[in-house]
Design a protein around this motif. Structure first.
Motif, PDB file in Angstrom:
ATOM      1  N   GLY A 274      31.930  16.088  80.042  1.00 47.60           N
ATOM      2  CA  GLY A 274      32.473  15.454  81.232  1.00 47.60           C
ATOM      3  C   GLY A 274      33.066  16.481  82.180  1.00 47.60           C
ATOM      4  O   GLY A 274      34.127  16.272  82.752  1.00 47.60           O
ATOM      5  N   GLU A 275      32.384  17.619  82.336  1.00 52.11           N
ATOM      6  CA  GLU A 275      32.784  18.630  83.317  1.00 52.11           C
ATOM      7  C   GLU A 275      31.636  18.807  84.295  1.00 52.11           C
ATOM      8  O   GLU A 275      30.479  18.618  83.939  1.00 52.11           O
ATOM      9  N   ARG A 276      31.963  19.228  85.530  1.00 48.59           N
ATOM     10  CA  ARG A 276      30.888  19.460  86.502  1.00 48.59           C
ATOM     11  C   ARG A 276      30.032  20.618  86.036  1.00 48.59           C
ATOM     12  O   ARG A 276      28.814  20.635  86.181  1.00 48.59           O
ATOM     13  N   MET A 277      30.690  21.624  85.479  1.00 49.90           N
ATOM     14  CA  MET A 277      29.987  22.745  84.874  1.00 49.90           C
ATOM     15  C   MET A 277      30.930  23.292  83.810  1.00 49.90           C
ATOM     16  O   MET A 277      32.138  23.314  84.006  1.00 49.90           O
ATOM     17  N   ASN A 278      30.372  23.716  82.690  1.00 43.24           N
ATOM     18  CA  ASN A 278      31.202  24.323  81.661  1.00 43.24           C
ATOM     19  C   ASN A 278      31.771  25.640  82.208  1.00 43.24           C
ATOM     20  O   ASN A 278      31.149  26.277  83.057  1.00 43.24           O
ATOM     21  N   PRO A 279      32.965  26.070  81.738  1.00 43.98           N
ATOM     22  CA  PRO A 279      33.581  27.274  82.311  1.00 43.98           C
ATOM     23  C   PRO A 279      32.658  28.509  82.340  1.00 43.98           C
ATOM     24  O   PRO A 279      32.636  29.220  83.327  1.00 43.98           O
ATOM     25  N   TYR A 280      31.914  28.756  81.280  1.00 42.12           N
ATOM     26  CA  TYR A 280      31.068  29.949  81.277  1.00 42.12           C
ATOM     27  C   TYR A 280      29.628  29.645  80.880  1.00 42.12           C
ATOM     28  O   TYR A 280      29.383  29.005  79.859  1.00 42.12           O
ATOM     29  N   THR A 281      28.691  30.108  81.692  1.00 40.84           N
ATOM     30  CA  THR A 281      27.281  30.119  81.297  1.00 40.84           C
ATOM     31  C   THR A 281      26.823  31.569  81.342  1.00 40.84           C
ATOM     32  O   THR A 281      27.001  32.246  82.355  1.00 40.84           O
ATOM     33  N   SER A 282      26.259  32.052  80.251  1.00 44.73           N
ATOM     34  CA  SER A 282      25.773  33.436  80.181  1.00 44.73           C
ATOM     35  C   SER A 282      24.259  33.442  80.098  1.00 44.73           C
ATOM     36  O   SER A 282      23.666  32.675  79.347  1.00 44.73           O
ATOM     37  N   LEU A 283      23.672  34.339  80.879  1.00 49.10           N
ATOM     38  CA  LEU A 283      22.226  34.533  80.870  1.00 49.10           C
ATOM     39  C   LEU A 283      21.942  36.005  80.658  1.00 49.10           C
ATOM     40  O   LEU A 283      22.520  36.841  81.364  1.00 49.10           O
ATOM     41  N   TRP A 284      21.094  36.335  79.703  1.00 50.68           N
ATOM     42  CA  TRP A 284      20.744  37.740  79.546  1.00 50.68           C
ATOM     43  C   TRP A 284      19.272  37.862  79.196  1.00 50.68           C
ATOM     44  O   TRP A 284      18.652  36.906  78.724  1.00 50.68           O
ATOM     45  N   THR A 285      18.713  39.026  79.483  1.00 55.41           N
ATOM     46  CA  THR A 285      17.289  39.239  79.305  1.00 55.41           C
ATOM     47  C   THR A 285      17.103  40.513  78.491  1.00 55.41           C
ATOM     48  O   THR A 285      17.383  41.608  78.990  1.00 55.41           O
TER      49      THR A 285
END
Lengths: 486, 230
Positions: A274-285
């Motif tokens: 129930g959040e607009r966006m979670n506090p942290y999203t991590s993307l790595w390649t």
């Protein structure tokens, strides 16, 4: 404590008791039911507000469902593309046909990295393959770093939800666990103080442990990248500080393109917490020189998933993005909590996923752990028709049972065979109606209701009344009406 | 690893037996329905207003500044923080590093040195108003990932021209190759190799669903929004 000794939840489908039996400890524990209901009420209210805020919620669901179905139909293409691009970016991709192979691959990587300790981001897939006890036995200590997972690990308890796995434990119980295991006798039950205790407890581990294990929320075929969503920053610690990083992911976790994240990231946090966006999203390649782990591995896990993929009606199970909205909406989960499902995947999605991952050898009671009300389907961000799969699985379980020798004289199956006979011929049906009316007359009270029946019928009237049969059937009334020329 | 090569073949063979794609993946992908909202309808100003509202809703502190006020605004935020030792990525402008503080610019700082810092000042790549999200692509002015993780206080400098309303608008900016020169202010970002999306300070609700600000990541998130558009 919520669970007395001897009531420790068993989340291995091969060993867990059937659902109705496993649900009893919770149903008899008012504190536990209160903890579960409170947590679910809070998430549900927040989710409802934020979903209402999105004018295009249904359109996002439609797009996400189509993307996930497309991935599954083209899974070979996207997995090979992911493997190629991740490898080109400096990652190592491994394939594990089953849980045992995944565990061996992970152990081998950790041994080569000379790691005796490993820090972990919450991953249901690692719980699925029971990784922690395996590593422990091999001399490698695994530290969970998500707050809820720390509570469970230190309290030696099992997860009861896939997003907030310690929702069955309240603050005073957390205080007791932390005070005992961290040696902090002065600790109060203020959630802020408890959270700070966890921060201090883990800080040195983050800075010193050489290897980390994560799951993956999404693998991106186009870039070979991995996405992990989280709230606390423990994930970013694990993804950034150690030298060696291992990501364990089910083969179904892949998305075609980077841009597809624009759909699933709008749905996931709103559905999950129930959040607009979670506090942290991590993307790595793969590997980035000078930033983060320089030794990066992805383990792609099958472990029964391809057998689900092979069955057209069941395949939608694999669209799941593990948001847990279905269990939050489920009236059954609300009463029983997660442990009753005897699996790390509880709730409606667990009720369809667990028996299928067990290749229908275990967890046969789970497809029946539902009222088929459809609330899970309504909230599912990728539109998995869970009731449809439940019904498919129920019929498979019944076919399994029917073919076992002991079932020939089982009262239930005898009764169903008699019912089959009655319903297959009109004259038998009419005869049965007539006999029924005569037979039931003795039990029907003046108010037209049957309050008590003898023998097997008593199982019905123990918990609910039965309407007495009316003096005339609809057929008889219709025929009489025609005779009177109306 | 070669010893697992057979499992690769085995899993892929099972997938091949289970699926029967009717068309090439690219053609089928192009036909996927995308009925959701791509572009927001707000004017630029109201979009920035929405971002500020949503950042504050998740416990970030936000102040606005005109471009010429930026160094003074940074100095004021640093002073208000009560902190003294800060780290900064190598690509931030020199005028951001206000005098009177101990600055450690990340030219290969050790983890221990970053851990000892009390705060960090960085730029950002983009911000999404709809969800109150700051986007870091970890360029020279945004720093390595660890830089914005260990210090307890993060001051992020954002330009109004970097604010988009919807998440798909951000992904549209990623679909275009980045500007060859960072100073030309093009909104194109390119597909990131590394990215961190930050929506408020780190938080948890694991104990009785009570939202607690600050677990392992920075407990304090500050944003200065520079009005570089009219």
């Amino acid at each position: 404590m919520s669970q007395a000794k001897g009531e420790h939840a068993i989340l291995d489908p091969a060993l867990a008791p059937p659902f109705p039996q496993a649900a009893l400890p919770v149903l008899r524990n008012p504190q536990l039911r209160k903890n579960v209901a409170h947590a679910i009420d809070v998430i549900q209210a927040k989710r409802g507000r934020l979903v209402a805020e999105k004018a295009d919620w249904q359109e996002l669901r439609e797009a996400a469902a189509a993307i996930r179905a497309h991935v599954l139909e083209n899974l070979e293409f996207y997995l090979e593309q992911f493997e190629e691009r991740c490898t080109a970016a400096g990652g190592h991709v491994h394939w594990a046909a089953d849980a045992d192979e995944a565990r061996q691959i992970i152990l081998e990587i950790l041994r080569q990295a000379e790691a005796t300790e490993v820090i972990k981001i919450k991953t249901m897939t690692s719980a699925e393959i029971q990784l922690n006890p395996f590593l422990e036995a091999a001399g490698i200590k695994a530290y969970e770093t998500d707050l809820a997972e720390i509570i469970l690990q230190l309290g030696e308890q099992e997860p009861s939800h896939i997003v907030v796995p310690a929702l069955h434990i309240n603050r005073s119980q957390v205080r007791e666990i932390f005070a005992r295991r961290m040696g902090l006798s002065h600790l109060s039950d203020d959630p802020k103080e408890l959270t700070n205790a966890a921060r201090a407890y883990l800080r040195q581990k983050f800075l010193s442990v050489p290897a980390a294990i994560s799951g993956a929320n999404f693998l991106v075929a186009e870039t070979g990248g991995v996405a992990v969503v989280e709230s606390e920053g423990n994930g970013r610690m694990c993804l950034t500080l150690p030298r060696t990083m291992i990501t364990l992911a089910g083969i179904e976790k892949v998305l075609p393109r980077f841009q597809d994240l624009e759909v699933v990231l709008q749905l996931l946090a709103r559905s999950a917490t129930g959040e607009r966006m979670n506090p942290y999203t991590s993307l790595w390649t793969g590997v980035t020189p000078g930033d983060g782990p320089q030794n990066f591995h992805v383990v792609l896990l099958d472990n029964g998933r391809t057998s689900i993929l092979a069955r057209p009606k069941h395949r939608q199970t694999l669209k799941c993005i593990r948001c847990a909205a279905c269990m939050n909406a489920c009236p059954v989960y609300r009463q029983t909590g997660g442990h009753a499902y005897g699996s790390v995947y509880p709730g409606p999605i667990g009720a369809i996923l667990t028996p299928q991952l067990a290749q229908m050898h275990h967890a046969q009671s789970l497809p029946f752990a539902s009222s088929l009300c459809g609330a899970c389907y309504e909230v599912c961000p990728v539109k998995i028709n869970i009731p449809e799969v439940l019904l498919e699985l129920r019929s498979e379980v019944v076919n399994q049972e029917r073919s076992t020798a002991g079932r020939v004289f089982d009262p239930l199956y005898l009764g169903l065979r008699v019912a089959h006979l009655i319903f297959s011929r009109a004259w038998i049906f009419h005869l049965a109606q007539r006999l029924g009316r005569i037979g039931l007359r003795f039990f029907t009270r003046k108010d037209g209701w049957i309050h008590a029946l003898p023998s097997a019928g008593g199982k019905w009237t123990q918990t609910r009344d039965l309407r007495g049969l009316p003096p005339q059937t609809f057929h008889a009334w219709w025929a009489a009406r025609a005779r009177e020329g109306k | 690893m070669s010893m697992h090569a057979s499992s690769r073949q085995q899993v892929l063979a099972r997938i091949r037996a289970a699926t029967h794609p009717a068309a090439a993946a690219a053609a089928a992908y192009a036909r996927l329905p995308r009925p959701y909202i791509r572009r927001g309808q707000r004017a630029a100003g109201s979009c920035v207003g929405l971002l500020i509202e949503r950042l504050r809703d998740y416990d970030a502190e936000v102040v606005e500044a005109a471009p010429e006020e930026l160094p003074a605004t940074i100095a004021a935020r640093l002073a208000a923080s009560g902190r003294r030792v800060f780290v900064a990525p190598p690509g931030v402008p020199a005028e951001w590093l206000a005098s009177g503080y101990e600055w450690r610019v990340d030219r290969g700082l050790s983890t221990e040195e970053i851990e000892k810092a009390e705060g960090v000042v960085t730029a950002a790549s983009c911000a999404i108003a709809d969800s109150g999200t700051l986007v870091l692509h970890h360029s020279a002015a945004e720093g390595r990932r660890v830089l914005t993780l260990l210090p307890d206080w993060h001051l992020c400098i954002l330009r109004a021209s970097q604010v988009v309303e919807t998440l798909p608008e951000y992904f549209d900016r990623c679909a275009q190759p980045p500007a060859p020169h960072p100073s030309d202010q093009s909104p194109s970002l390119g597909t990131p190799v590394l990215a961190t999306y930050i929506s408020g300070p780190s938080a948890t609700a694991d104990i009785e669903m009570t939202r607690i600000k600050g677990v392992h990541g920075p407990r304090y998130l500050q944003v200065i929004l520079v009005r570089d558009t009219n």
